[in-house]
Scaffold this active site. Structure first.
Site, PDB file in Angstrom:
ATOM      1  N   GLY A   1     -23.790 -22.955 -25.234  1.00 43.02           N
ATOM      2  CA  GLY A   1     -23.926 -21.606 -25.010  1.00 43.02           C
ATOM      3  C   GLY A   1     -22.311 -21.196 -24.594  1.00 43.02           C
TER       4      GLY A   1
ATOM      5  N   PHE B   1     -24.143  -0.037  -6.005  1.00 40.97           N
ATOM      6  CA  PHE B   1     -25.323  -0.409  -7.112  1.00 40.97           C
ATOM      7  C   PHE B   1     -26.614  -0.584  -6.123  1.00 40.97           C
ATOM      8  CE2 PHE B   1     -25.386  -2.526 -11.216  1.00 40.97           C
ATOM      9  CZ  PHE B   1     -24.397  -1.695 -11.892  1.00 40.97           C
TER      10      PHE B   1
ATOM     11  N   ASP C   1     -33.775 -20.532 -25.614  1.00 39.97           N
ATOM     12  CA  ASP C   1     -33.673 -21.989 -26.554  1.00 39.97           C
ATOM     13  C   ASP C   1     -33.541 -23.132 -25.487  1.00 39.97           C
ATOM     14  OD1 ASP C   1     -34.022 -20.359 -28.728  1.00 39.97           O
ATOM     15  OD2 ASP C   1     -32.062 -20.697 -29.183  1.00 39.97           O
TER      16      ASP C   1
ATOM     17  N   GLN D   1     -37.651  -9.515 -14.508  1.00 43.71           N
ATOM     18  CA  GLN D   1     -37.156  -8.157 -14.058  1.00 43.71           C
ATOM     19  C   GLN D   1     -37.269  -6.954 -15.029  1.00 43.71           C
ATOM     20  OE1 GLN D   1     -32.708  -7.347 -12.946  1.00 43.71           O
ATOM     21  NE2 GLN D   1     -33.754  -7.095 -11.002  1.00 43.71           N
TER      22      GLN D   1
ATOM     23  N   HIS E   1     -35.739  -3.732 -16.037  1.00 46.69           N
ATOM     24  CA  HIS E   1     -34.722  -2.767 -15.458  1.00 46.69           C
ATOM     25  C   HIS E   1     -35.478  -1.492 -15.743  1.00 46.69           C
ATOM     26  CE1 HIS E   1     -31.271  -0.458 -15.334  1.00 46.69           C
ATOM     27  NE2 HIS E   1     -30.482  -1.628 -14.939  1.00 46.69           N
TER      28      HIS E   1
ATOM     29  N   LEU F   1     -30.221  -0.351 -23.029  1.00 48.24           N
ATOM     30  CA  LEU F   1     -30.151  -0.198 -21.372  1.00 48.24           C
ATOM     31  C   LEU F   1     -29.227   0.699 -21.153  1.00 48.24           C
ATOM     32  CD1 LEU F   1     -30.570  -1.712 -18.710  1.00 48.24           C
ATOM     33  CD2 LEU F   1     -28.040  -2.494 -19.150  1.00 48.24           C
TER      34      LEU F   1
ATOM     35  N   GLU G   1     -27.404   0.862 -14.622  1.00 44.89           N
ATOM     36  CA  GLU G   1     -27.831   1.200 -13.244  1.00 44.89           C
ATOM     37  C   GLU G   1     -26.590   1.805 -12.434  1.00 44.89           C
ATOM     38  OE1 GLU G   1     -29.976  -1.602 -10.792  1.00 44.89           O
ATOM     39  OE2 GLU G   1     -28.563  -1.530  -8.977  1.00 44.89           O
TER      40      GLU G   1
ATOM     41  N   ARG H   1     -34.191  -2.767  -7.769  1.00 35.36           N
ATOM     42  CA  ARG H   1     -34.731  -2.610  -9.190  1.00 35.36           C
ATOM     43  C   ARG H   1     -36.332  -2.832  -9.602  1.00 35.36           C
ATOM     44  NH1 ARG H   1     -30.187  -5.356 -13.158  1.00 35.36           N
ATOM     45  NH2 ARG H   1     -28.748  -3.950 -12.869  1.00 35.36           N
TER      46      ARG H   1
ATOM     47  N   HIS I   1     -35.691  -7.023 -18.861  1.00 40.27           N
ATOM     48  CA  HIS I   1     -34.392  -7.221 -18.785  1.00 40.27           C
ATOM     49  C   HIS I   1     -33.725  -8.514 -18.417  1.00 40.27           C
ATOM     50  CE1 HIS I   1     -30.310  -5.668 -18.103  1.00 40.27           C
ATOM     51  NE2 HIS I   1     -30.370  -5.851 -16.668  1.00 40.27           N
TER      52      HIS I   1
ATOM     53  N   GLU J   1     -27.971 -17.365 -16.976  1.00 39.80           N
ATOM     54  CA  GLU J   1     -29.490 -17.254 -16.892  1.00 39.80           C
ATOM     55  C   GLU J   1     -30.298 -18.254 -17.343  1.00 39.80           C
ATOM     56  OE1 GLU J   1     -29.829 -13.099 -18.420  1.00 39.80           O
ATOM     57  OE2 GLU J   1     -31.981 -13.182 -18.459  1.00 39.80           O
TER      58      GLU J   1
ATOM     59  N   ARG K   1     -33.513  -9.742  -8.781  1.00 38.48           N
ATOM     60  CA  ARG K   1     -32.215 -10.089  -8.661  1.00 38.48           C
ATOM     61  C   ARG K   1     -31.447  -8.657  -8.453  1.00 38.48           C
ATOM     62  NH1 ARG K   1     -27.953  -8.856 -12.721  1.00 38.48           N
ATOM     63  NH2 ARG K   1     -29.456  -8.184 -14.353  1.00 38.48           N
TER      64      ARG K   1
HETATM   65  C1  LIG Z   1     -27.721  -4.951 -21.577  1.00 41.56           C
HETATM   66  C2  LIG Z   1     -27.518  -5.716 -20.508  1.00 41.56           C
HETATM   67  C3  LIG Z   1     -26.686  -5.239 -19.427  1.00 41.56           C
HETATM   68  C4  LIG Z   1     -26.462  -6.324 -18.301  1.00 41.56           C
HETATM   69  N1  LIG Z   1     -25.556  -5.922 -17.235  1.00 41.56           N
HETATM   70  C5  LIG Z   1     -25.324  -6.596 -16.407  1.00 41.56           C
HETATM   71  C6  LIG Z   1     -24.324  -6.243 -15.161  1.00 41.56           C
HETATM   72  O1  LIG Z   1     -23.717  -4.923 -15.227  1.00 41.56           O
HETATM   73  N2  LIG Z   1     -24.298  -6.799 -14.194  1.00 41.56           N
HETATM   74  C7  LIG Z   1     -24.726  -8.037 -14.113  1.00 41.56           C
HETATM   75  O2  LIG Z   1     -24.310  -8.529 -13.100  1.00 41.56           O
HETATM   76  N3  LIG Z   1     -25.579  -8.558 -15.075  1.00 41.56           N
HETATM   77  C8  LIG Z   1     -25.874  -7.769 -16.123  1.00 41.56           C
HETATM   78  N4  LIG Z   1     -26.703  -8.329 -16.880  1.00 41.56           N
HETATM   79  C9  LIG Z   1     -27.145  -9.589 -16.879  1.00 41.56           C
HETATM   80  C10 LIG Z   1     -26.172 -10.721 -17.362  1.00 41.56           C
HETATM   81  O3  LIG Z   1     -25.226 -10.023 -18.303  1.00 41.56           O
HETATM   82  C11 LIG Z   1     -26.565 -11.899 -17.964  1.00 41.56           C
HETATM   83  O4  LIG Z   1     -27.500 -12.523 -17.017  1.00 41.56           O
HETATM   84  C12 LIG Z   1     -25.470 -12.792 -18.332  1.00 41.56           C
HETATM   85  O5  LIG Z   1     -24.273 -12.394 -19.048  1.00 41.56           O
HETATM   86  C13 LIG Z   1     -25.758 -14.269 -18.838  1.00 41.56           C
HETATM   87  O6  LIG Z   1     -24.829 -14.956 -19.159  1.00 41.56           O
HETATM   88  P1  LIG Z   1     -24.950 -16.511 -19.956  1.00 41.56           P
HETATM   89  O7  LIG Z   1     -23.622 -17.077 -20.006  1.00 41.56           O
HETATM   90  O8  LIG Z   1     -25.979 -17.262 -19.006  1.00 41.56           O
HETATM   91  O9  LIG Z   1     -25.923 -16.045 -21.216  1.00 41.56           O
HETATM   92  P2  LIG Z   1     -25.437 -15.365 -22.443  1.00 41.56           P
HETATM   93  O10 LIG Z   1     -24.200 -14.574 -22.256  1.00 41.56           O
HETATM   94  O11 LIG Z   1     -26.812 -14.750 -22.945  1.00 41.56           O
HETATM   95  O12 LIG Z   1     -25.093 -16.442 -23.376  1.00 41.56           O
HETATM   96  C14 LIG Z   1     -25.889 -17.331 -23.995  1.00 41.56           C
HETATM   97  C15 LIG Z   1     -25.067 -18.240 -25.029  1.00 41.56           C
HETATM   98  O13 LIG Z   1     -26.081 -19.337 -25.472  1.00 41.56           O
HETATM   99  C16 LIG Z   1     -25.761 -19.327 -26.522  1.00 41.56           C
HETATM  100  N5  LIG Z   1     -27.408 -20.051 -27.455  1.00 41.56           N
HETATM  101  C17 LIG Z   1     -28.614 -19.786 -27.124  1.00 41.56           C
HETATM  102  N6  LIG Z   1     -29.446 -20.413 -27.719  1.00 41.56           N
HETATM  103  C18 LIG Z   1     -28.453 -21.363 -28.605  1.00 41.56           C
HETATM  104  C19 LIG Z   1     -28.812 -22.355 -29.233  1.00 41.56           C
HETATM  105  N7  LIG Z   1     -30.353 -22.547 -29.674  1.00 41.56           N
HETATM  106  N8  LIG Z   1     -27.937 -22.875 -29.939  1.00 41.56           N
HETATM  107  C20 LIG Z   1     -26.522 -22.544 -29.671  1.00 41.56           C
HETATM  108  N9  LIG Z   1     -26.200 -21.783 -29.010  1.00 41.56           N
HETATM  109  C21 LIG Z   1     -27.183 -21.100 -28.237  1.00 41.56           C
HETATM  110  C22 LIG Z   1     -25.657 -17.791 -27.395  1.00 41.56           C
HETATM  111  O14 LIG Z   1     -24.870 -17.940 -28.769  1.00 41.56           O
HETATM  112  C23 LIG Z   1     -24.593 -17.630 -26.195  1.00 41.56           C
HETATM  113  O15 LIG Z   1     -23.362 -17.939 -26.575  1.00 41.56           O
HETATM  114  C24 LIG Z   1     -26.899  -7.401 -18.023  1.00 41.56           C
HETATM  115  C25 LIG Z   1     -27.984  -7.977 -19.287  1.00 41.56           C
HETATM  116  C26 LIG Z   1     -28.018  -7.157 -20.227  1.00 41.56           C
HETATM  117  C27 LIG Z   1     -29.089  -7.716 -21.222  1.00 41.56           C
END
Ligand SMILES: Cc1cc2nc3c(=O)[nH]c(=O)nc-3n(C[C@H](O)[C@H](O)[C@H](O)COP(=O)(O)OP(=O)(O)OC[C@H]3O[C@@H](n4cnc5c(N)ncnc54)[C@H](O)[C@@H]3O)c2cc1C
Length: 588
Positions: free
Chosen positions: A14, A119, A222, A241, A243, A253, A256, A287, A354, A388, A399
């Site tokens: 990821g 927020f 995954d 959650q 939203h 989205l 907020e 939320r 969300h 996440e 959250r």
């Molecule tokens: C629309 C939206 C707005 C948001 N706004 C906010 C905000 O303003 N403030 C806040 O605090 N949070 C916000 N959130 C929540 C927050 O953005 C996410 O929880 C956070 O960015 C998740 O980061 P991550 O690195 O865990 O995962 P992600 O950024 O989802 O990255 C997951 C990675 O895993 C890889 N991956 C997944 N499965 C596989 C696989 N099988 N093989 C290879 N690679 C894989 C993907 O390619 C990706 O690179 C928001 C979420 C959304 C959906």
């Protein structure tokens, strides 16, 4: 056939904010790091984060980490682990300044300091001093700014990227040490074994289990499903959650931050109904509270539109300048998808799936832990999880907005530091167990037999509908038990699903099939955990058990794939250095 193999010190699955913050720390510490992502790194869902990242910088109102900690514990409905929450809130300011130094272009106040907006769920003086202003933002494109900053720093640090590779399963030895993963190159369909001394899951969330969601189509859980298959339980999956402000019927989205800038919700009578549900915080209540209020307005017949199925978010009183400067992204979304300008027309909104509060259980160092008996935890050697996909747990049952971008930075760094320490004591790769490689290969090859069986798409649509109808904002026993039976029937039909085209080159149908298997297991973990928890807490709201029950349910839940088993483990109520925040009634 010999399987192509590469070896690294550490493998990160990821490349969202969590994966990239960890890989940067490791590459800078001179570890050989491989980052695998199924999409190009800057297309990860972190890119979509709009509102911002929380840190008590006190640039606008008085603030400190201890108030932030209080708000997070209260927001979690007292299910968050207080040691991890203290750790996160204390680290926040440092990590935001660090981003600034990486070149992340935060919006600015007139005095040049980082811009912050209010927020939901933020307060001064432990809830007694009114609204706090704690969310650091780059307009309404904060995730975009952060992800690009981190990616560029990784290029400088010479991280090894495997872009557009799909991770299939973890690989281990006979003793259960995790030693890498089997992945597939999407362009060629060829498998690749990546051996590593440590493996870090940073695969993000699973919003795609619901029909209407703010999540990217790649958010299919995954990594969580890979952990389940490796025998690791998932923690607190019932807490999903919704939203409050997804675009009605579409799910996109509206941050907020729109309410943070002064926007508010109205029902069909033009009433600011949040004043009835949260007299103090109103539209900036947490939320879960706002989502339930909207769902209640609609259920009681005060919804807007011809079908009375949504409410309206008003921004038109803010003026075109504020809307254009502070909320350019959502303005563009409204113009593109609704053909309206939010600076003069209200936006139709409804709660939308969300964020998953639950995930792979870890301690505050990102190490994956499994429970033995009531009080002893054991590490899964070589396995880490962050972002996440993980459940530390800092978000507990609900959250707060802006705390997830913080979580991915804080625990991305913490886990990387732990990995560095581990690598010092483990200089050689351990031999892996051929059985675990064979099993992962079988999972891939299962999709080689094309035919006229049921399609991936039809089973997936049915699954998402079951989740929406049986495990939404409001839940009860009968509806969920019915949902569990339907999910079991879907799981039983999975072996009959076939691809029409099993070619290898850039075959996304094959990827979607592998994702469907993951979605089925994740859905089951959510519905089973929700069925087991007989109380209402945070985002988990049961009509048949409307109250929080601290006596019986101040516990994390655990779901094991093996036999759909459910168990619990205690909440860590003792912070690192300060006094515990004991459970209180949660009012806003
Ligand atoms: C629309 C939206 C707005 C948001 N706004 C906010 C905000 O303003 N403030 C806040 O605090 N949070 C916000 N959130 C929540 C927050 O953005 C996410 O929880 C956070 O960015 C998740 O980061 P991550 O690195 O865990 O995962 P992600 O950024 O989802 O990255 C997951 C990675 O895993 C890889 N991956 C997944 N499965 C596989 C696989 N099988 N093989 C290879 N690679 C894989 C993907 O390619 C990706 O690179 C928001 C979420 C959304 C959906």
């Amino acid at each position: 056939m010999t399987l192509a193999t590469r070896k690294f010190d550490t493998l990160i699955l990821g490349s969202g904010g969590a994966g990239l913050r960890a890989s940067l720390q490791l590459a800078d510490a001179e570890a050989r790091v491989a980052v695998v992502s199924k999409v190009f790194p800057t297309r990860s869902h972190t890119i979509a984060a709009q509102g911002g990242v929380n840190a008590a910088l006190a640039n606008v109102t008085a603030d400190n980490w201890h108030w932030h900690m209080y708000d997070t514990v209260k927001g979690s409905d007292y299910l968050g682990d207080q040691d991890a929450i203290e750790y996160m809130c204390r680290a926040a300011s440092h990590l935001v300044y660090e981003l600034e130094h990486y070149g992340v272009p935060f919006s600015r106040l007139d005095n040049g300091k980082i811009y912050q907006r209010p927020f939901g769920g933020q307060s001064q003086q432990f809830g007694e001093g009114g609204q706090a202003t704690r969310t650091c933002a780059a307009a309404d494109r904060t995730g975009h700014a952060i992800l690009h900053g981190l990616y560029q720093q990784n290029i400088r640090a010479k991280t090894n990227f495997f872009d557009e590779y799909f991770a299939i399963d973890l690989i281990s030895d006979k003793d259960g040490n995790v030693l890498g993963a089997l992945v597939m190159e999407i362009a060629t369909g060829e498998p690749l074994l990546i051996e590593a001394k440590t493996t870090l899951i940073a695969t993000g969330g699973c919003g795609q289990v619901f029909r209407t969601s703010t999540n990217a189509s790649i958010n299919t859980g995954d990594g969580m499903a890979m952990a389940l298959r490796a025998g690791v339980p998932l923690q607190d999956m019932e807490f999903f959650q919704f939203h409050p402000t997804g675009i009605a019927g579409k799910g996109l989205l509206i941050t907020e931050g729109a309410r943070g800038e002064g926007g508010y919700l109205i029902n069909k009578d033009g009433e600011r109904f949040m004043e009835r549900y949260a007299p103090n915080a109103k539209d900036l209540a947490s939320r879960d509270v706002v989502s339930r209020a909207i769902a209640t307005e609609v259920r009681e017949g005060r919804g807007c539109g011809p079908n009375a199925d949504h409410v309206m978010l008003r921004l038109d009183h803010l003026g075109a300048e504020i809307v254009g400067k502070r909320l350019p992204g959502i303005s563009e979304t409204c113009r593109t998808f609704l053909n309206l300008d939010p600076a003069d027309t209200p936006i139709p909104v409804f709660p939308t799936a969300h964020y998953v509060m639950g995930g792979i259980p870890t301690n505050r160092f990102g190490e994956v832990v499994v429970q033995h008996g009531n009080n002893s935890e054991e590490l899964v050697n070589g396995l880490y999880a962050i972002g996440e996909a993980a459940c530390v747990s800092v978000h507990g049952a609900n959250r707060l907005g802006g705390n997830s971008l913080l979580d991915i930075l804080v625990f991305g760094r913490a886990a990387a530091n732990r990995v560095t320490k581990f690598l010092k004591g483990h200089r050689y790769h351990k031999p892996l167990c051929q059985d675990s490689v064979d099993k992962a290969m079988q999972r891939l090859q299962r999709w080689d037999n094309k035919g006229d069986g049921e399609s991936v798409e039809s089973l997936r649509s049915e699954l998402k509908l079951v989740m929406e109808q049986h495990c939404g904002v409001f839940r009860n026993e009968e509806v969920m038990q019915d949902g569990i039976q339907k999910l079991k029937a879907i799981r039983d039909r999975l072996p009959g699903v076939q691809l029409k085209d099993d070619s290898k080159v850039f075959n996304y149908a094959r990827i979607e099939a592998l994702e469907l298997e993951n979605l089925v297991d994740i859905s089951m973990s959510i519905m089973m955990s929700a069925g087991a928890r007989k109380e209402s807490r945070g985002a988990h709201s049961r009509m048949d058990y409307p109250n929080r029950d601290d006596e019986n349910w101040m516990e994390h839940s655990l779901y094991y794939l093996d036999g759909d088993r459910h168990s619990t483990k205690p909440v860590r109520t003792k912070p690192l250095t300060v006094e515990t925040f004991p459970p209180k009634e949660r009012v806003y």
